[in-house]
Design a protein around this motif. Structure first.
Motif, PDB file in Angstrom:
ATOM      1  N   ALA A 175       0.815  -1.219   0.000  1.00 24.13           N
ATOM      2  CA  ALA A 175       0.000   0.000   0.000  1.00 24.13           C
ATOM      3  C   ALA A 175       0.852   1.275   0.000  1.00 24.13           C
ATOM      4  O   ALA A 175       0.375   2.329  -0.410  1.00 24.13           O
ATOM      5  N   HIS A 176       2.089   1.173   0.435  1.00 20.44           N
ATOM      6  CA  HIS A 176       2.913   2.382   0.561  1.00 20.44           C
ATOM      7  C   HIS A 176       3.026   3.160  -0.750  1.00 20.44           C
ATOM      8  O   HIS A 176       2.661   4.329  -0.806  1.00 20.44           O
ATOM      9  N   PRO A 177       3.523   2.565  -1.834  1.00 21.91           N
ATOM     10  CA  PRO A 177       3.653   3.361  -3.069  1.00 21.91           C
ATOM     11  C   PRO A 177       2.309   3.690  -3.722  1.00 21.91           C
ATOM     12  O   PRO A 177       2.188   4.696  -4.421  1.00 21.91           O
ATOM     13  N   LEU A 178       1.308   2.855  -3.495  1.00 28.03           N
ATOM     14  CA  LEU A 178       0.009   3.061  -4.141  1.00 28.03           C
ATOM     15  C   LEU A 178      -0.837   4.122  -3.455  1.00 28.03           C
ATOM     16  O   LEU A 178      -1.584   4.839  -4.121  1.00 28.03           O
TER      17      LEU A 178
ATOM     18  N   LYS B   6       1.753   8.609  -1.809  1.00 27.85           N
ATOM     19  CA  LYS B   6       1.039   9.639  -2.574  1.00 27.85           C
ATOM     20  C   LYS B   6       0.307  10.598  -1.644  1.00 27.85           C
ATOM     21  O   LYS B   6       0.307  11.813  -1.856  1.00 27.85           O
ATOM     22  N   GLN B   7      -0.333  10.042  -0.616  1.00 25.84           N
ATOM     23  CA  GLN B   7      -1.079  10.896   0.304  1.00 25.84           C
ATOM     24  C   GLN B   7      -0.146  11.800   1.111  1.00 25.84           C
ATOM     25  O   GLN B   7      -0.415  12.993   1.268  1.00 25.84           O
TER      26      GLN B   7
ATOM     27  N   PHE C 171       2.042  17.231   2.259  1.00 23.70           N
ATOM     28  CA  PHE C 171       3.162  18.163   2.391  1.00 23.70           C
ATOM     29  C   PHE C 171       3.157  19.218   1.283  1.00 23.70           C
ATOM     30  O   PHE C 171       3.578  20.348   1.504  1.00 23.70           O
ATOM     31  N   LYS C 172       2.675  18.878   0.110  1.00 22.77           N
ATOM     32  CA  LYS C 172       2.532  19.871  -0.961  1.00 22.77           C
ATOM     33  C   LYS C 172       1.495  20.924  -0.560  1.00 22.77           C
ATOM     34  O   LYS C 172       1.696  22.125  -0.750  1.00 22.77           O
TER      35      LYS C 172
ATOM     36  N   SER D  54      12.236  20.868  -0.652  1.00 25.65           N
ATOM     37  CA  SER D  54      12.381  19.482  -1.095  1.00 25.65           C
ATOM     38  C   SER D  54      11.484  18.565  -0.275  1.00 25.65           C
ATOM     39  O   SER D  54      11.105  18.885   0.845  1.00 25.65           O
ATOM     40  N   LEU D  55      11.174  17.423  -0.873  1.00 24.55           N
ATOM     41  CA  LEU D  55      10.433  16.370  -0.213  1.00 24.55           C
ATOM     42  C   LEU D  55      10.955  15.043  -0.733  1.00 24.55           C
ATOM     43  O   LEU D  55      10.968  14.818  -1.951  1.00 24.55           O
ATOM     44  N   VAL D  56      11.421  14.197   0.177  1.00 23.38           N
ATOM     45  CA  VAL D  56      11.953  12.890  -0.197  1.00 23.38           C
ATOM     46  C   VAL D  56      11.332  11.857   0.738  1.00 23.38           C
ATOM     47  O   VAL D  56      11.309  12.046   1.958  1.00 23.38           O
ATOM     48  N   ILE D  57      10.824  10.770   0.172  1.00 26.90           N
ATOM     49  CA  ILE D  57      10.313   9.651   0.947  1.00 26.90           C
ATOM     50  C   ILE D  57      11.046   8.406   0.469  1.00 26.90           C
ATOM     51  O   ILE D  57      11.054   8.102  -0.720  1.00 26.90           O
TER      52      ILE D  57
END
Length: 165
Positions: A126-129, A133-134, A139-140, A159-162
């Motif tokens: 579920a993480h990438p799906l 994304k959420q 954060f955006k 910046s935003l990195v996950i």
């Protein structure tokens, strides 16, 4: 047993004191959270931030699903940083460090969140799906809201990195 780390940075043309006043007020979480999440503080936002503070929220992370989320403010250094940790909620682990660093012409906010999803391999799937994304959208939204409130400084440095850790 995958864990993830979200790191976000945003430069704003405000003083450290002004940033602290806004970010350390739990009531402002609703301002910087997308309206679609139905974010509502139930308990704990009636006092200035302090170590040991418990804050209870209700959120609707996905259509048709709501949950309570309880966090504790575990560390506070006034004007510089605070840490919140989930005590009950949608994650197995949620450890969120908020830093306010002075820069030329303003401040840089830095968030570092270490988190782990429930449901083992299903959570990893579920993480990438959904989850990544959420979190990116949240954060955006926060970045845009803060820029509307305070302006921007060195936007190219935001910046935003996950990533999996």
């Amino acid at each position: 047993m995958s864990m993830y780390r979200l790191t976000a940075k945003q430069a704003l043309p405000i003083s450290r004191q002004k940033a602290w006043e806004f970010l350390s007020d739990p009531a402002n979480l609703k301002v910087i959270t997308p309206p679609a999440m139905g974010f509502e503080i139930l308990v704990g936002a009636d006092r200035p931030m302090f170590s040991g503070q418990i804050i209870q929220y209700k959120v609707h992370p996905f259509p048709g699903y709501s949950t309570k989320w309880v966090t504790e403010i575990t560390h506070v250094k006034e004007g510089s940083y605070f840490v919140d940790e989930q005590r009950f909620g949608p994650y197995v682990l949620w450890h969120h460090k908020h830093f306010i660093n002075e820069t030329e012409g303003g401040i840089e906010m830095e968030d570092i969140i270490d988190y782990k999803l429930p449901f083992g391999i299903l959570g990893q799937w579920a993480h990438p799906l959904m989850v990544k994304k959420q979190l990116t959208a949240i954060f955006k939204f926060r970045e845009e809201t803060l820029e509307n409130l305070f302006g921007h400084l060195h936007k190219e440095r935001n910046s935003l990195v996950i990533k999996k850790i």
